[in-house]
Design an enzyme around this catalytic site. Structure first.
Site, PDB file in Angstrom:
ATOM      1  CG  ASP A   9      -0.191  -0.026   2.563  1.00 19.22           C
ATOM      2  OD1 ASP A   9       0.968  -0.506   2.603  1.00 19.22           O
ATOM      3  OD2 ASP A   9      -0.752   0.453   3.565  1.00 19.22           O
ATOM      4  CG  HIS A 236       7.445   0.080   9.955  1.00 16.23           C
ATOM      5  ND1 HIS A 236       7.511  -0.308  11.264  1.00 16.23           N
ATOM      6  CD2 HIS A 236       7.166   1.408   9.978  1.00 16.23           C
ATOM      7  CE1 HIS A 236       7.276   0.725  12.058  1.00 16.23           C
ATOM      8  NE2 HIS A 236       7.056   1.782  11.294  1.00 16.23           N
TER       9      HIS A 236
HETATM   10  C1  BDR Z   1       3.135  -0.347   8.599  1.00 16.15           C
HETATM   11  O1  BDR Z   1       2.051   0.575   8.479  1.00 16.15           O
HETATM   12  C2  BDR Z   1       2.213   1.358   7.335  1.00 16.15           C
HETATM   13  O2  BDR Z   1       1.920   2.686   7.602  1.00 16.15           O
HETATM   14  C3  BDR Z   1       3.624   1.144   6.858  1.00 16.15           C
HETATM   15  O3  BDR Z   1       3.696   1.230   5.453  1.00 16.15           O
HETATM   16  C4  BDR Z   1       3.959  -0.236   7.344  1.00 16.15           C
HETATM   17  O4  BDR Z   1       3.544  -1.213   6.426  1.00 16.15           O
HETATM   18  C5  BDR Z   1       3.881  -0.026   9.875  1.00 16.15           C
HETATM   19  O5  BDR Z   1       3.041  -0.139  10.986  1.00 16.15           O
HETATM   20 CA    CA Z   2       2.953  -0.623   4.139  1.00 18.02          CA
END
Ligand code: BDR
Ligand code: CA
Length: 299
Positions: A9, A236
């Site tokens: 996403d 992340h």
């Molecule tokens: C996750 O949440 C999204 O905002 C980031 O892309 C990542 O996949 C981190 O908590």
């Molecule tokens: Ca993400």
């Protein structure tokens, strides 16, 4: 070469993860599937298409459109983190069109065409992945494994005190994936909150003149500019790609994982350690992991 489908996403950290995967000689990207999450589905799809075109213009990487909303309710969107367009930086518009089949079909088709050989790397809410597995034991059997960026097992959440964003956005689908029987590697905040690029490392976090390094640097510079006081850009989604490429960067404990779907603790990932289909990442070699991210994006 490991064959992967990347469900995503984008999203600033998704974009870095995609740059890594596109540059990684050990991965063959079977397809990118998009989901709403950090921004609307239309936006995350457009971001994925533009990003692929920008850094891999000659390559045939199908981008298939997935779910606009989670299994129940609506996505809440993380505009405060990623900007209203999900990336915060402009990418040239593209003539590249989404793939003819949707995300669920792409995941099913590619997995069934090469049983046991295709991994999914899931970087957003798990809506598409769960839908592909729903009542399809043949698909579950065909997918080799799923690396999920999500969850907060022994640490606080980032969207509520208990929940990590991706899992919180669609806890029902997360449960579907964890119960599917497919081996899951859970790369959650337990390890991603230890792995970051620091504000002081800029403006050249990534070296060299490649489009990928330049885009990575622009994304980080803009993210820090827009979020005064924030010192760390957490890796992340990049860490999930790093885990797919070099699993030994992380240490794990095996578990059964269930997600709370209702109430104040919605999105909490509850792990019963012992046996189970999920290996929960609890430790990370931070120095090496950041180096893997840096090296792949700098290419
Ligand atoms: C996750 O949440 C999204 O905002 C980031 O892309 C990542 O996949 C981190 O908590
Ligand atoms: Ca993400």
């Amino acid at each position: 070469m490991r064959r992967v489908i990347i469900d995503t996403d984008p999203g600033t950290d998704d974009a870095l993860a995609l740059l890594m995967a596109l540059n990684c000689p050990d991965l063959h990207i079977e397809g990118i599937t998009t989901v709403g999450g950090n921004a609307t589905l239309a936006q995350t799809t457009q971001n994925a298409l533009r990003l692929v075109d920008h850094v891999a213009s000659g390559r045939d990487v199908p981008v298939a459109v997935g779910a606009a909303q989670p299994a129940h309710g609506s996505f809440s969107y993380a505009y405060h983190v990623h900007g209203t367009d999900g990336l915060g930086v402009d990418l040239p518009s593209t003539a590249r069109k989404p793939y003819s089949a949707d995300a669920v079909e792409l995941i099913r088709d590619r997995a069934l065409a090469a049983p046991g050989q295709v991994s999914v790397i899931a970087l957003g809410p798990l809506t598409n992945v769960a839908a592909a597995l729903d009542r399809r034991p043949d698909v579950a059997k065909a997918i080799s494994d799923i690396v999920v960026m999500g969850g907060a097992v022994d640490v606080p959440g980032n969207i509520t005190p208990d929940a990590e964003f991706n899992i919180f956005e669609d806890p029902w689908s997360a449960n579907g994936v964890f119960a599917s029987g497919v081996p899951v590697t859970l790369v959650g905040l337990d390890v991603t909150h230890k792995t970051s690029m620091h504000r002081d490392g800029g403006p050249r976090w990534f070296e060299g003149k490649s489009k990928s390094a330049q885009l990575g640097n622009r994304i980080l510079a803009n993210s820090f500019r827009e979020r005064a006081g924030v010192q760390d850009f957490y890796l992340h989604d990049p860490l999930a790609v790093a885990a797919a490429v070099e699993p030994e960067l992380l240490t794990y404990r095996r578990a059964q994982v269930e997600v709370v779907t209702d109430g104040d603790e919605r999105g909490r990932t509850v792990a019963s350690f012992g046996d189970g289909p999920v290996r929960v990442a609890l430790g990370v070699d931070v120095g090496r992991a950041v180096e893997v991210v840096r090296t792949l994006i700098s290419k």
